[in-house]
Design an enzyme around this catalytic site. Structure first.
Site, PDB file in Angstrom:
ATOM      1  N   ASP A   1      48.048  41.802  10.332  1.00 20.94           N
ATOM      2  CA  ASP A   1      47.838  40.371  10.598  1.00 20.94           C
ATOM      3  C   ASP A   1      47.868  39.608   9.272  1.00 20.94           C
ATOM      4  O   ASP A   1      47.024  39.829   8.400  1.00 20.94           O
ATOM      5  CB  ASP A   1      46.471  40.200  11.279  1.00 20.94           C
ATOM      6  CG  ASP A   1      46.267  38.809  11.861  1.00 20.94           C
ATOM      7  OD1 ASP A   1      47.027  37.900  11.503  1.00 20.94           O
ATOM      8  OD2 ASP A   1      45.335  38.651  12.676  1.00 20.94           O
TER       9      ASP A   1
ATOM     10  N   TRP B   1      42.802  29.639   6.651  1.00 18.42           N
ATOM     11  CA  TRP B   1      42.020  30.872   6.693  1.00 18.42           C
ATOM     12  C   TRP B   1      42.691  31.867   7.637  1.00 18.42           C
ATOM     13  O   TRP B   1      43.260  31.517   8.630  1.00 18.42           O
ATOM     14  CB  TRP B   1      40.587  30.609   7.191  1.00 18.42           C
ATOM     15  CG  TRP B   1      39.870  31.918   7.328  1.00 18.42           C
ATOM     16  CD1 TRP B   1      39.428  32.726   6.322  1.00 18.42           C
ATOM     17  CD2 TRP B   1      39.562  32.591   8.553  1.00 18.42           C
ATOM     18  NE1 TRP B   1      38.873  33.872   6.833  1.00 18.42           N
ATOM     19  CE2 TRP B   1      38.955  33.819   8.202  1.00 18.42           C
ATOM     20  CE3 TRP B   1      39.770  32.293   9.899  1.00 18.42           C
ATOM     21  CZ2 TRP B   1      38.530  34.743   9.159  1.00 18.42           C
ATOM     22  CZ3 TRP B   1      39.352  33.196  10.850  1.00 18.42           C
ATOM     23  CH2 TRP B   1      38.738  34.410  10.469  1.00 18.42           C
TER      24      TRP B   1
ATOM     25  N   HIS C   1      47.528  36.383   9.188  1.00 14.77           N
ATOM     26  CA  HIS C   1      46.546  35.330   9.454  1.00 14.77           C
ATOM     27  C   HIS C   1      46.959  33.954   8.929  1.00 14.77           C
ATOM     28  O   HIS C   1      46.193  33.293   8.218  1.00 14.77           O
ATOM     29  CB  HIS C   1      45.158  35.744   8.926  1.00 14.77           C
ATOM     30  CG  HIS C   1      44.061  35.443   9.896  1.00 14.77           C
ATOM     31  ND1 HIS C   1      43.210  34.387   9.743  1.00 14.77           N
ATOM     32  CD2 HIS C   1      43.703  36.035  11.050  1.00 14.77           C
ATOM     33  CE1 HIS C   1      42.361  34.347  10.753  1.00 14.77           C
ATOM     34  NE2 HIS C   1      42.648  35.338  11.567  1.00 14.77           N
TER      35      HIS C   1
ATOM     36  N   ARG D   1      50.454  36.354  21.826  1.00 15.12           N
ATOM     37  CA  ARG D   1      49.084  36.712  21.444  1.00 15.12           C
ATOM     38  C   ARG D   1      47.978  35.993  22.222  1.00 15.12           C
ATOM     39  O   ARG D   1      46.794  36.264  22.020  1.00 15.12           O
ATOM     40  CB  ARG D   1      48.905  36.414  19.943  1.00 15.12           C
ATOM     41  CG  ARG D   1      49.630  37.382  19.053  1.00 15.12           C
ATOM     42  CD  ARG D   1      48.936  38.726  19.004  1.00 15.12           C
ATOM     43  NE  ARG D   1      47.699  38.663  18.254  1.00 15.12           N
ATOM     44  CZ  ARG D   1      46.606  39.365  18.545  1.00 15.12           C
ATOM     45  NH1 ARG D   1      46.585  40.164  19.586  1.00 15.12           N
ATOM     46  NH2 ARG D   1      45.533  39.262  17.805  1.00 15.12           N
TER      47      ARG D   1
ATOM     48  N   GLU E   1      44.866  44.142  22.136  1.00 13.78           N
ATOM     49  CA  GLU E   1      43.919  44.301  21.028  1.00 13.78           C
ATOM     50  C   GLU E   1      42.547  44.627  21.620  1.00 13.78           C
ATOM     51  O   GLU E   1      42.104  43.988  22.573  1.00 13.78           O
ATOM     52  CB  GLU E   1      43.844  42.994  20.228  1.00 13.78           C
ATOM     53  CG  GLU E   1      42.903  43.057  19.036  1.00 13.78           C
ATOM     54  CD  GLU E   1      42.873  41.728  18.255  1.00 13.78           C
ATOM     55  OE1 GLU E   1      43.243  40.690  18.826  1.00 13.78           O
ATOM     56  OE2 GLU E   1      42.464  41.749  17.086  1.00 13.78           O
TER      57      GLU E   1
ATOM     58  N   ARG F   1      45.620  48.599  13.687  1.00 11.43           N
ATOM     59  CA  ARG F   1      45.882  47.479  12.792  1.00 11.43           C
ATOM     60  C   ARG F   1      45.326  47.824  11.417  1.00 11.43           C
ATOM     61  O   ARG F   1      44.194  48.332  11.313  1.00 11.43           O
ATOM     62  CB  ARG F   1      45.204  46.213  13.326  1.00 11.43           C
ATOM     63  CG  ARG F   1      45.589  44.971  12.552  1.00 11.43           C
ATOM     64  CD  ARG F   1      44.857  43.735  13.058  1.00 11.43           C
ATOM     65  NE  ARG F   1      43.606  43.540  12.375  1.00 11.43           N
ATOM     66  CZ  ARG F   1      42.978  42.366  12.276  1.00 11.43           C
ATOM     67  NH1 ARG F   1      43.492  41.289  12.853  1.00 11.43           N
ATOM     68  NH2 ARG F   1      41.829  42.260  11.649  1.00 11.43           N
TER      69      ARG F   1
ATOM     70  N   TYR G   1      40.350  38.400   4.514  1.00 14.96           N
ATOM     71  CA  TYR G   1      40.322  38.447   5.971  1.00 14.96           C
ATOM     72  C   TYR G   1      40.589  39.864   6.488  1.00 14.96           C
ATOM     73  O   TYR G   1      41.518  40.527   6.024  1.00 14.96           O
ATOM     74  CB  TYR G   1      41.386  37.502   6.588  1.00 14.96           C
ATOM     75  CG  TYR G   1      41.589  37.835   8.035  1.00 14.96           C
ATOM     76  CD1 TYR G   1      40.663  37.407   8.975  1.00 14.96           C
ATOM     77  CD2 TYR G   1      42.605  38.690   8.443  1.00 14.96           C
ATOM     78  CE1 TYR G   1      40.773  37.793  10.302  1.00 14.96           C
ATOM     79  CE2 TYR G   1      42.729  39.078   9.768  1.00 14.96           C
ATOM     80  CZ  TYR G   1      41.807  38.621  10.685  1.00 14.96           C
ATOM     81  OH  TYR G   1      41.904  39.026  11.989  1.00 14.96           O
TER      82      TYR G   1
ATOM     83  N   GLU H   1      47.749  33.453  19.015  1.00 13.25           N
ATOM     84  CA  GLU H   1      46.328  33.520  19.399  1.00 13.25           C
ATOM     85  C   GLU H   1      45.662  32.145  19.360  1.00 13.25           C
ATOM     86  O   GLU H   1      44.634  31.958  20.007  1.00 13.25           O
ATOM     87  CB  GLU H   1      45.568  34.541  18.532  1.00 13.25           C
ATOM     88  CG  GLU H   1      45.432  34.145  17.080  1.00 13.25           C
ATOM     89  CD  GLU H   1      44.697  35.186  16.239  1.00 13.25           C
ATOM     90  OE1 GLU H   1      44.969  36.385  16.402  1.00 13.25           O
ATOM     91  OE2 GLU H   1      43.855  34.796  15.429  1.00 13.25           O
TER      92      GLU H   1
ATOM     93  N   GLU I   1      51.745  39.991  12.406  1.00 10.20           N
ATOM     94  CA  GLU I   1      51.147  38.914  13.205  1.00 10.20           C
ATOM     95  C   GLU I   1      50.938  37.643  12.384  1.00 10.20           C
ATOM     96  O   GLU I   1      50.565  37.723  11.209  1.00 10.20           O
ATOM     97  CB  GLU I   1      49.801  39.442  13.712  1.00 10.20           C
ATOM     98  CG  GLU I   1      48.996  38.457  14.526  1.00 10.20           C
ATOM     99  CD  GLU I   1      47.695  39.083  14.979  1.00 10.20           C
ATOM    100  OE1 GLU I   1      47.576  40.335  15.009  1.00 10.20           O
ATOM    101  OE2 GLU I   1      46.772  38.313  15.305  1.00 10.20           O
TER     102      GLU I   1
HETATM  103  C1  GCO Z   1      42.786  38.810  15.479  1.00  7.91           C
HETATM  104  C2  GCO Z   1      42.309  37.506  15.023  1.00  7.91           C
HETATM  105  C3  GCO Z   1      40.836  37.345  14.818  1.00  7.91           C
HETATM  106  C4  GCO Z   1      40.522  35.874  14.585  1.00  7.91           C
HETATM  107  C5  GCO Z   1      39.274  35.487  15.284  1.00  7.91           C
HETATM  108  C6  GCO Z   1      38.950  34.015  15.131  1.00  7.91           C
HETATM  109  O1  GCO Z   1      43.978  39.038  15.344  1.00  7.91           O
HETATM  110  O2  GCO Z   1      41.995  39.567  16.021  1.00  7.91           O
HETATM  111  O3  GCO Z   1      43.110  36.981  14.003  1.00  7.91           O
HETATM  112  O4  GCO Z   1      40.329  38.178  13.827  1.00  7.91           O
HETATM  113  O5  GCO Z   1      40.424  35.609  13.232  1.00  7.91           O
HETATM  114  O6  GCO Z   1      39.387  35.806  16.616  1.00  7.91           O
HETATM  115  O7  GCO Z   1      37.958  33.652  16.019  1.00  7.91           O
HETATM  116 MG    MG Z   2      45.118  37.560  14.543  1.00  8.81          MG
END
Ligand code: GCO
Ligand code: MG
Length: 415
Positions: free
Chosen positions: A223, A415, A225, A296, A352, A147, A159, A275, A249
């Site tokens: 990602d 975020w 995010h 995810r 991951e 990644r 991030y 996720e 992602e």
């Molecule tokens: C990822 C995630 C993490 C999250 C985190 C929040 O793809 O691994 O986006 O980085 O931000 O798990 O608790």
């Molecule tokens: Mg993520």
């Protein structure tokens, strides 16, 4: 075999974890992960105050019935706290059943479909030279898929970038240098800032440079995010097509699932989402319209092995594959469960794997291994993870939060 007791264990070996341990009247124990990053004590209370009293005396073998009892019986369905609590019970009961059977858990899920799980690691750098070092470091560690997250010109911290001004350190020196760990100890979240236009201009130049340096073969992931609108997401997906991503992602927050249609209309870059999803219902429309390519959700946040297996089987109907969340806030218990499930299912995609710190390994003593870029399950009966009470007691809970994010004009953003 009845459930005799259940304990909620909260410990912080560098970061907070919530673990459920169920013990049967025959003396067998099972573990489940219930960690919800930044909201740990709410799920600990949900378990200790509302679920543990219901479990005592139940037949530990009745995994499906217990799942339904806790899901339907709450009346208040779904949501991260409820589903993490159910996940912990479910995982602990699978651990117990496999121990009683004398088999590693994956044998009860249909047995081995593959030798090991292809994993991706987190490379990052504020600037390209740092990013390249980080990619090389991950390749040296054995990772076969990477990644890629970078800084954005004009933004002080972003991030996913370990070298960001605000990047936290973990107990493991190597991890702190290359892996971004977003949860920060403290009474309040730190604040980061965001500029979507700067990001959209910058990100294709990063992937062009990475492809030029590392060649066409290496699977690359990214990602976003949850930060983009549908049309911005479509633009990013399209601009990254020449660099052949394994996946892009969380392009949009995805609460509004219909907007993914707009993204799909414009780009063939594969999409991974989920996720923060908890149930099969969160995926239903995305699957039926084939709006995503990878699921995810981790075991920890999607109702355990029972809940996630159901999601994966449904995904398989649409040729959608697994891409289970595996940051450090999924504990080794949650990761071990994902590895057993990933070894067994037909539609595995990628896992991951962000390595846990030494202190976390001392607490959980996971039996899974990472060799040549593949995660392999423990061959001991059950999940193959233990919880060391002495180590656990030595690391008291400490408040920690994920960052919040503001646009440059000061208003709140995802975020
Ligand atoms: C990822 C995630 C993490 C999250 C985190 C929040 O793809 O691994 O986006 O980085 O931000 O798990 O608790
Ligand atoms: Mg993520």
């Amino acid at each position: 075999m009845k459930i005799e007791s259940a304990e909620v264990l909260v410990s912080s070996p560098g970061r907070n974890f919530v673990t459920l341990r169920i013990t049967t009247d025959t003396g067998v124990t099972g573990l489940g992960d219930a960690t919800v990053n930044g909201r740990e004590l709410s799920v600990a209370s949900y378990l200790a105050d509302h679920i543990v009293p219901l479990l005592i005396g139940l037949d530990a073998h009745r995994i499906e019935d217990t799942w339904q009892y806790l899901y339907r019986g709450a009346y208040w369905r779904r949501g991260p706290i409820t589903m993490a609590a159910i996940a912990a019970v479910d995982t602990a009961l699978w651990d117990i059943k496999a121990k009683v059977a004398g088999l590693p858990l994956y044998q009860l899920l249909g047995g081995r479909s593959r030798e090991g799980l292809l994993c991706y690691g987190h490379a990052s750098g504020a600037e390209l030279p740092e990013l390249f070092d980080s990619i090389r470091h991950h390749q040296e560690e054995g990772y076969r898929a990477i990644r890629v997250q970078t800084g954005v010109p004009g933004l002080p911290s972003v991030y996913g970038v370990a070298s960001s001004a605000n990047a936290a350190t973990t107990a493991d020196g190597v991890t702190s240098r290359y892996d971004h760990e977003p949860a920060r100890p403290g009474a309040k979240p730190v604040e980061e800032s965001w500029d979507t236009r700067a990001y959209i201009r910058h990100i294709p130049t990063v992937f062009e440079a990475v492809r030029n340096e590392f060649g066409p073969e290496l699977p690359l992931l990214h990602d976003a995010h949850h930060r983009l609108t549908p049309i911005e997401a479509a633009k990013v997906g399209k601009s990254l097509e020449p660099y052949d991503l394994f996946w892009l992602e969380d392009v949009t927050p995805a609460e509004n699932q219909a907007v993914l249609r707009r993204v799909r209309e414009h780009t063939t870059t594969p999409l991974a989402i989920g996720e923060v999803f908890n149930t099969i219902f969160d995926y239903k429309d995305l699957f039926e319209e084939q709006l995503i390519d990878y699921v995810r959700s981790p075991v920890t946040h999607a109702g355990g092995i029972t809940g996630l297996r159901r999601i994966f089987d449904y995904a398989a109907v649409y040729q959608i594959r697994s891409g289970v969340h595996g940051p450090t806030d999924v504990s080794p218990v949650g990761l071990a469960a994902a590895i057993h499930l990933g070894i067994a299912i037909p539609n595995f995609g990628i896992q991951e794997y962000m390595k846990h710190s030494e202190a976390t390994h001392e607490l959980f003593r996971p039996g899974y291994t990472f060799e040549d870029g593949l995660l392999k399950p423990s061959e001991t009966p059950g999940l193959g993870v233990d919880y060391d009470d002495e180590v656990g007691a030595a690391h008291a809970y400490a408040p920690a939060y994920l960052p919040v994010n503001r646009l440059l004009d000061g208003s709140m953003h995802n975020w």
